[in-house]
Design a protein around this motif. Structure first.
Motif, PDB file in Angstrom:
ATOM      1  N   HIS A 106       0.839  -1.205   0.000  1.00 32.95           N
ATOM      2  CA  HIS A 106       0.000   0.000   0.000  1.00 32.95           C
ATOM      3  C   HIS A 106       0.873   1.253   0.000  1.00 32.95           C
TER       4      HIS A 106
ATOM      5  N   ASN B  96      -3.919   3.268   0.508  1.00 33.28           N
ATOM      6  CA  ASN B  96      -4.524   2.571  -0.626  1.00 33.28           C
ATOM      7  C   ASN B  96      -4.130   1.104  -0.519  1.00 33.28           C
TER       8      ASN B  96
ATOM      9  N   SER C  96      -7.356  -1.422  -4.194  1.00 35.61           N
ATOM     10  CA  SER C  96      -7.739  -0.020  -4.435  1.00 35.61           C
ATOM     11  C   SER C  96      -7.769   0.275  -5.930  1.00 35.61           C
TER      12      SER C  96
ATOM     13  N   SER D 270      -8.113   6.001  -8.199  1.00 33.30           N
ATOM     14  CA  SER D 270      -8.818   6.575  -7.040  1.00 33.30           C
ATOM     15  C   SER D 270      -8.319   7.965  -6.672  1.00 33.30           C
TER      16      SER D 270
ATOM     17  N   ARG E 153     -10.522   9.567  -0.499  1.00 32.46           N
ATOM     18  CA  ARG E 153     -11.789   8.908  -0.134  1.00 32.46           C
ATOM     19  C   ARG E 153     -11.642   8.151   1.187  1.00 32.46           C
TER      20      ARG E 153
ATOM     21  N   LYS F 202     -11.486   4.793   3.307  1.00 31.25           N
ATOM     22  CA  LYS F 202     -11.095   3.395   3.087  1.00 31.25           C
ATOM     23  C   LYS F 202     -11.132   2.634   4.407  1.00 31.25           C
ATOM     24  N   SER F 203     -11.276   1.311   4.306  1.00 29.63           N
ATOM     25  CA  SER F 203     -11.138   0.431   5.480  1.00 29.63           C
ATOM     26  C   SER F 203      -9.716  -0.107   5.492  1.00 29.63           C
TER      27      SER F 203
ATOM     28  N   HIS G  26     -11.049   2.758   9.982  1.00 31.51           N
ATOM     29  CA  HIS G  26     -11.239   3.538   8.755  1.00 31.51           C
ATOM     30  C   HIS G  26     -10.251   4.690   8.681  1.00 31.51           C
TER      31      HIS G  26
END
Ligand code: F6R
Length: 260
Positions: free
Chosen positions: A137, A141, A145, A149, A152, A154-155, A178
């Protein structure tokens, strides 16, 4: 993509040097700042250079990559607080010039949109510092993902929450679920991206990012599509690179004028 394999201290110096040269050329430069442990040596180097009178952040702006959702505004692990404590309050950024996504906003979607607009209004990020997670990541992200993108909600994956539990008294249950994060396309809009990774634990992620297929399963692999990315790695993080010898030779014989 340029891959530079050097000892950790040299990596931080290279990144700091690139930032200082940018600020000389463009005093109102916009910096993208990552939290996490990887960039800390860069921030320490920049603080030292500032204290020696070699760096001036008074005209610059900064945008952090991501933020936990719902974290207490005074929590030391709130990324906006982390970046102040580790870096920005030790140099002469104007406090209002340092921005982060608002993880406590009543309307999180609107906060994400406003963050994108603020970056655009500032003229875009000139130099983005990145770390990389063990699962590939960048920012938050996570695998899966969208490569297109923008900022936003994300979890976080269980892996990232476990990796970050060390910042929450080793208790994974205290790590928020989150976050708000710049998207991969947001990061790709930066003009120069400098990613730093150290230690054996990052070796597979670095290999996939540099030499794997471009895939949402390894989100950092999108950086292969960016025209100016510098990947700064020590021997440990370079441990799985198939073309490591080539990267070492290319860097050794790089013309002085070219820099990173
Ligand atoms: C933090 C961030 C994350 C970290 C990554 C690596 O703002 O964006 O993507 O860069 O989790 O973290 P460290 O450097 O602590 O290994």
């Amino acid at each position: 993509m340029e891959v530079v394999i050097q000892p950790g201290a040299a990596l931080a110096e290279l990144a700091a040097e690139a930032i200082i040269r940018l600020l000389e050329r463009k005093p109102d430069a916009v910096l993208g700042l990552a939290t996490g442990s990887s960039p800390l040596p860069i921030y320490r180097e920049l603080i030292e250079r500032y204290q020696d009178g070699q760096a001036d952040f008074s005209g610059a702006a900064a945008f952090t990559l991501d933020e936990y959702v719902g974290i207490d505004p005074d929590h030391p692990q709130r990324y906006r607080n982390v970046i102040d404590d580790e870096f920005t309050k030790h140099v002469n950024f104007r406090p209002e010039a340092v921005h982060g996504p608002d993880g406590n906003a009543a309307d999180l979607a609107l906060a994400c949109q406003s963050y994108e607009e603020a970056i655009k209004a500032a003229g875009g990020v000139d130099l983005q510092i990145l770390g990389i997670g063990t699962d590939g990541h960048i920012a938050f992200n996570e695998p899966g993902s969208s490569l297109a993108s923008r900022t936003r909600l994300k979890s976080l994956t269980p892996q990232t929450r476990m990796d970050n539990a060390r910042f929450f008294d080793g208790n994974v249950d205290r790590v928020p679920r989150h976050c708000l994060t710049q998207g991969l396309a947001t990061i790709m809009s930066a003009r120069h991206i400098v990613l730093i990774a150290t230690g054996r634990g990052k070796a597979e992620a670095v290999h996939q990012m540099v030499e794997g297929a471009v895939s949402a399963m390894w989100p950092a692999s999108i950086l292969q599509m960016h025209p100016h990315v510098t990947v700064l790695v020590d021997d440990g993080a370079a441990g799985r690179l198939q073309l490591a010898d080539y990267y070492r030779q290319a860097y050794e014989h790089k013309p002085d004028w070219q820099r990173i």
